[in-house]
Enzyme design. Structure first.
Site, PDB file in Angstrom:
ATOM      1  N   ASP A   1      -0.201   5.120   0.892  1.00  0.00           N
ATOM      2  CA  ASP A   1      -0.425   6.132   1.919  1.00  0.00           C
ATOM      3  C   ASP A   1      -0.253   5.556   3.314  1.00  0.00           C
ATOM      4  OD1 ASP A   1      -0.925   7.988  -0.011  1.00  0.00           O
ATOM      5  OD2 ASP A   1      -3.099   7.942   0.185  1.00  0.00           O
TER       6      ASP A   1
ATOM      7  N   ASP B   1       0.861  -1.171   0.000  1.00  0.00           N
ATOM      8  CA  ASP B   1       0.000   0.000   0.000  1.00  0.00           C
ATOM      9  C   ASP B   1       0.907   1.235   0.000  1.00  0.00           C
ATOM     10  OD1 ASP B   1      -2.347   1.533   0.210  1.00  0.00           O
ATOM     11  OD2 ASP B   1      -2.229   1.549   2.396  1.00  0.00           O
TER      12      ASP B   1
END
Length: 216
Positions: free
Chosen positions: A10, A8
């Site tokens: 963020d 991922d």
């Protein structure tokens, strides 16, 4: 079958939210006014509080792009990434990415963010593959809509499964690093889920299930 390491972006590879960094960039460079900035922040807050789903919040955030030329936004995003996003890449993420690279694992950035930040991030980290959200473009201009499926929640899992099928990747032996509970479908799908800088719900779940918890 090969093994992949999905990351991922963020608050996982980055120590902040690219969406919030972009909002600050737009405000501080005068590209949007205070009223527009508050409108966007309101929708993003609704998503953070769980009262607005992510695709709706993201569509509202980018509705101001409707009618703008995609090539202009893409060119501007390069400067924004270098000055505003790249400094937020964490050393922990870089180390883990290189560990997987040394083990011969397929590296993939898997993020709900738009291609205008995910692509330059992947290129900076020498990661050839990325799955993310796209804004619809017709005749070179943004329509104000998102391309389905949006790379979020079940949509993120769907895109990852399609990618795995195309590339002979065994998700049951693969890794996924994420900070958010909303990524539960993908975390449950891989054989090695890892909670990185997890939010409260993901931390509780990871503790119950014995998933590794890391701070980058």
């Amino acid at each position: 079958m090969s093994i992949a390491a999905f990351f991922d972006m963020d608050r996982t590879i980055l120590d902040d939210s690219s969406g919030m960094l972009y909002l600050r960039y737009l405000r501080e460079t005068g590209r949007i006014g205070l009223r527009e900035g508050m409108r966007i922040a309101w929708w993003w807050l609704g998503y953070a509080l769980g009262v607005v789903d992510f695709p709706h919040a993201m569509a509202r955030m980018f509705v101001s792009f409707m009618g703008e030329r995609e090539d202009v936004v893409r060119a501007g995003s390069v400067t924004w990434f270098e000055e505003w996003v790249a400094p937020h890449i964490t050393e922990g993420a870089v180390r883990r990415i290189e560990e997987h690279r040394a083990r011969g694992h397929r590296l993939v950035v898997l993020s709900a963010a738009s291609v205008y930040v995910v692509k330059p991030l992947a290129e900076r980290l020498n990661i050839p593959d990325y799955l993310c959200t796209y804004l619809e473009v017709k005749d070179g201009r943004f329509t104000g809509r998102l391309v389905e499926p949006v790379c979020f929640g079940p949509g993120k899992l769907l895109l990852a499964e399609e990618f795995a099928a195309r590339n002979s990747i065994d998700l049951g032996q693969s890794y996924f690093y994420s900070d958010g509970y909303e990524d539960l479908p993908m975390l449950e799908r891989v054989g090695h889920p890892v909670a990185v800088n997890p939010d409260r719900r993901l931390r509780r779940l990871a503790e119950r299930r014995g998933w590794p918890i890391e701070s980058w």
